[in-house]
Design a protein around this motif. Structure first.
Motif, PDB file in Angstrom:
ATOM      1  N   ASP A 150       0.814  -1.229   0.000  1.00 30.75           N
ATOM      2  CA  ASP A 150       0.000   0.000   0.000  1.00 30.75           C
ATOM      3  C   ASP A 150       0.842   1.271   0.000  1.00 30.75           C
ATOM      4  N   ALA A 151       1.893   1.270  -0.784  1.00 34.37           N
ATOM      5  CA  ALA A 151       2.760   2.456  -0.854  1.00 34.37           C
ATOM      6  C   ALA A 151       2.084   3.559  -1.666  1.00 34.37           C
ATOM      7  N   ARG A 152       2.053   4.762  -1.122  1.00 32.06           N
ATOM      8  CA  ARG A 152       1.480   5.923  -1.813  1.00 32.06           C
ATOM      9  C   ARG A 152       2.560   6.898  -2.273  1.00 32.06           C
ATOM     10  N   MET A 153       3.634   7.003  -1.519  1.00 34.18           N
ATOM     11  CA  MET A 153       4.753   7.862  -1.885  1.00 34.18           C
ATOM     12  C   MET A 153       6.024   7.022  -1.879  1.00 34.18           C
ATOM     13  N   VAL A 154       6.716   6.950  -3.038  1.00 38.64           N
ATOM     14  CA  VAL A 154       7.872   6.073  -3.189  1.00 38.64           C
ATOM     15  C   VAL A 154       9.100   6.898  -3.545  1.00 38.64           C
ATOM     16  N   LEU A 155      10.151   6.762  -2.749  1.00 39.65           N
ATOM     17  CA  LEU A 155      11.403   7.486  -2.989  1.00 39.65           C
ATOM     18  C   LEU A 155      12.280   6.708  -3.961  1.00 39.65           C
ATOM     19  N   CYS A 156      12.868   7.438  -4.906  1.00 40.40           N
ATOM     20  CA  CYS A 156      13.721   6.826  -5.919  1.00 40.40           C
ATOM     21  C   CYS A 156      14.883   7.764  -6.216  1.00 40.40           C
ATOM     22  N   ALA A 157      16.072   7.205  -6.458  1.00 39.64           N
ATOM     23  CA  ALA A 157      17.217   8.035  -6.835  1.00 39.64           C
ATOM     24  C   ALA A 157      17.051   8.501  -8.280  1.00 39.64           C
ATOM     25  N   ALA A 158      17.571   9.676  -8.571  1.00 41.58           N
ATOM     26  CA  ALA A 158      17.487  10.218  -9.930  1.00 41.58           C
ATOM     27  C   ALA A 158      18.838  10.794 -10.346  1.00 41.58           C
ATOM     28  N   PRO A 159      19.263  10.523 -11.585  1.00 46.01           N
ATOM     29  CA  PRO A 159      18.571   9.751 -12.619  1.00 46.01           C
ATOM     30  C   PRO A 159      18.522   8.250 -12.295  1.00 46.01           C
ATOM     31  N   TYR A 160      17.516   7.570 -12.846  1.00 48.00           N
ATOM     32  CA  TYR A 160      17.382   6.134 -12.652  1.00 48.00           C
ATOM     33  C   TYR A 160      17.683   5.424 -13.976  1.00 48.00           C
ATOM     34  N   PRO A 161      17.987   4.115 -13.936  1.00 50.48           N
ATOM     35  CA  PRO A 161      18.355   3.387 -15.157  1.00 50.48           C
ATOM     36  C   PRO A 161      17.176   3.091 -16.054  1.00 50.48           C
ATOM     37  N   ALA A 162      17.460   2.669 -17.274  1.00 44.66           N
ATOM     38  CA  ALA A 162      16.415   2.428 -18.266  1.00 44.66           C
ATOM     39  C   ALA A 162      15.458   1.318 -17.839  1.00 44.66           C
ATOM     40  N   TYR A 163      15.948   0.349 -17.059  1.00 50.42           N
ATOM     41  CA  TYR A 163      15.046  -0.750 -16.699  1.00 50.42           C
ATOM     42  C   TYR A 163      14.019  -0.346 -15.626  1.00 50.42           C
ATOM     43  N   TYR A 164      14.068   0.907 -15.142  1.00 48.27           N
ATOM     44  CA  TYR A 164      13.011   1.454 -14.278  1.00 48.27           C
ATOM     45  C   TYR A 164      11.895   2.108 -15.100  1.00 48.27           C
ATOM     46  N   GLN A 165      12.095   2.222 -16.398  1.00 51.63           N
ATOM     47  CA  GLN A 165      11.218   3.048 -17.228  1.00 51.63           C
ATOM     48  C   GLN A 165       9.753   2.657 -17.125  1.00 51.63           C
ATOM     49  N   GLY A 166       9.476   1.378 -16.901  1.00 54.52           N
ATOM     50  CA  GLY A 166       8.095   0.929 -16.849  1.00 54.52           C
ATOM     51  C   GLY A 166       7.437   1.036 -15.493  1.00 54.52           C
ATOM     52  N   LEU A 167       8.150   1.553 -14.481  1.00 55.23           N
ATOM     53  CA  LEU A 167       7.531   1.691 -13.163  1.00 55.23           C
ATOM     54  C   LEU A 167       6.375   2.688 -13.245  1.00 55.23           C
ATOM     55  N   PRO A 168       5.186   2.300 -12.826  1.00 57.24           N
ATOM     56  CA  PRO A 168       4.030   3.202 -12.967  1.00 57.24           C
ATOM     57  C   PRO A 168       4.049   4.321 -11.938  1.00 57.24           C
ATOM     58  N   ASP A 169       3.646   5.506 -12.367  1.00 53.60           N
ATOM     59  CA  ASP A 169       3.509   6.648 -11.456  1.00 53.60           C
ATOM     60  C   ASP A 169       2.041   6.762 -11.056  1.00 53.60           C
ATOM     61  N   GLY A 170       1.556   5.775 -10.342  1.00 52.93           N
ATOM     62  CA  GLY A 170       0.165   5.725  -9.923  1.00 52.93           C
ATOM     63  C   GLY A 170      -0.264   4.279  -9.730  1.00 52.93           C
ATOM     64  N   PRO A 171      -0.993   3.964  -8.630  1.00 55.50           N
ATOM     65  CA  PRO A 171      -1.446   4.924  -7.615  1.00 55.50           C
ATOM     66  C   PRO A 171      -0.310   5.468  -6.743  1.00 55.50           C
ATOM     67  N   ALA A 172       0.842   4.765  -6.726  1.00 55.58           N
ATOM     68  CA  ALA A 172       1.971   5.303  -5.970  1.00 55.58           C
ATOM     69  C   ALA A 172       2.571   6.496  -6.716  1.00 55.58           C
ATOM     70  N   HIS A 173       2.966   7.502  -5.983  1.00 55.33           N
ATOM     71  CA  HIS A 173       3.593   8.686  -6.576  1.00 55.33           C
ATOM     72  C   HIS A 173       5.093   8.613  -6.328  1.00 55.33           C
ATOM     73  N   MET A 174       5.889   8.810  -7.394  1.00 55.12           N
ATOM     74  CA  MET A 174       7.341   8.733  -7.283  1.00 55.12           C
ATOM     75  C   MET A 174       7.912  10.072  -6.811  1.00 55.12           C
ATOM     76  N   ARG A 175       8.771   9.997  -5.806  1.00 53.24           N
ATOM     77  CA  ARG A 175       9.473  11.173  -5.290  1.00 53.24           C
ATOM     78  C   ARG A 175      10.965  10.932  -5.508  1.00 53.24           C
ATOM     79  N   PHE A 176      11.686  11.936  -5.990  1.00 54.79           N
ATOM     80  CA  PHE A 176      13.063  11.702  -6.424  1.00 54.79           C
ATOM     81  C   PHE A 176      14.079  12.417  -5.547  1.00 54.79           C
ATOM     82  N   CYS A 177      15.166  11.682  -5.264  1.00 50.54           N
ATOM     83  CA  CYS A 177      16.315  12.250  -4.557  1.00 50.54           C
ATOM     84  C   CYS A 177      17.469  12.296  -5.544  1.00 50.54           C
TER      85      CYS A 177
END
Length: 347
Positions: free
Chosen positions: A93-120
């Motif tokens: 039930d993650a709603r806000m997900v932290l991710c490093a940026a830039p991220y690699p190409a194999y992350y490209q398909g990660l959906p931005d919803g219902p979880a919202h991606m937040r970048f560091c």
């Protein structure tokens, strides 16, 4: 900070050429190609594709458990990195997900919803290293976090004690932590699987598509505490990898010579690329912990990405058009990339 990574299929269609004529420098897929044993396993498995795959993927599960040094009950199997990770985030039930940026190409398909991606952002001035204090601050505000270990862009890996600090704080704050170790064989970073099986809100996730060059037959898996994985299974509709993918993955993990061949190839090609880049004016670069290169074009030439595309070369800019990610590929591709870059820089 969602990235727009070029798609080789789009370029092939737009230029009306076959896919093998497109040079893809956006991915971290192993330039050595799939293991010969994996290809042989696929050929043999064609005889049984008229049968449903083993839902328990017994042979694959056993091979991964042996490779990671954990029990089979500590493993949850999936297909691509994106589908497995998305399934985990939904299950917790993650709603806000932290991710490093830039991220690699194999992350490209990660959906931005219902979880919202937040970048560091990775620290560009320090070789795209992880900003530990910034990461810890951001993680307090998130339900889940995806920690790259190693990062595809960083010049040096995050120290293991720092990773331990992140794991501990995630546990204290209740943040569900996913440690991405997809690229660990490119570096000397050890597996963290055995260390995190006692943490109920932490998983190690890996895709075999990158290092073992199985992007067309994706297999990924999560390692963690049995209770955590059982909760994810109950809330996931994801099936096992297909018959061909499972067979290729098993033999890739069993191929004892594959890592040595990869190391020898990467060392040889890295030396060639390093020497070529040192001879170019207006170019600075460093080598990442995973053996790729990050290139900065000092005088910001006009539209370098478009110039590469004219020669059917798809490249990945990180941050801006003057900073390029250059993963090692086969010698012919590397030479073509370097020749095009030299022309762009006016040599």
């Amino acid at each position: 900070m969602k990235r727009d990574i070029p798609d080789i299929h789009d370029l092939a269609a737009s230029k009306k050429v076959s896919l093998p004529r497109i040079m893809d420098f956006t991915t971290t897929v192993n330039p050595v190609g799939p293991s010969a044993k994996a290809k042989n396993a696929v050929r043999k498995s064609l005889k049984i594709i008229d049968r449903h795959p083993d839902r328990n993927a017994r042979y694959l599960l056993r091979s991964i458990a042996r490779s990671e040094g954990v029990s089979e009950e500590n493993i949850f199997l999936g297909e691509s990195f994106e589908t497995l990770t998305a399934s985990i985030l939904r299950a917790v039930d993650a709603r806000m997900v932290l991710c490093a940026a830039p991220y690699p190409a194999y992350y490209q398909g990660l959906p931005d919803g219902p979880a919202h991606m937040r970048f560091c952002p990775l620290d560009r001035a320090a070789g795209f290293s992880l900003d530990i204090e910034g990461w810890l601050r951001e993680m307090k505000e998130c339900d889940a976090a995806i920690l790259p270990c190693p990062s595809f862009l960083s010049a040096v890996p995050a120290p293991m004690e720092t990773v331990g600090r992140i794991v501990a704080q995630a546990g204290e704050k209740g943040t569900f932590l996913i440690i991405d170790q997809t690229l660990r064989e490119y570096s000397e970073i050890p597996s963290l699987s055995a260390d995190i099986t006692g943490h109920e809100r932490c998983l190690v996730v890996r895709s075999l598509s990158e290092y073992y060059a199985l992007a067309g037959l994706p297999v990924s898996y999560a390692v963690g505490a049995p209770a955590t994985l059982e909760n994810i299974r109950r809330r996931s509709s994801m099936g096992p990898p297909n018959t061909l993918a499972a067979a290729a993955a098993v033999e890739s993990l069993r191929d004892r010579t594959y890592r040595q061949r990869t190391r020898s190839f990467m060392k040889r090609e890295s030396s060639f690329i390093d020497n070529s880049l040192r001879g170019m004016r207006g170019v600075s670069f460093f080598t990442t912990v995973c053996g790729s290169f990050v290139i900065t074009l000092d005088n910001s030439p006009s539209k370098p990405l478009e110039t590469f595309r004219r020669y059917r070369i798809v490249i990945d800019s990180v941050g801006n058009a003057a900073t390029l990610f250059f993963p090692v590929k086969d010698h012919k591709w590397n030479a073509r990339y370097l020749k095009t870059l030299k022309n762009i820089m006016g040599a």
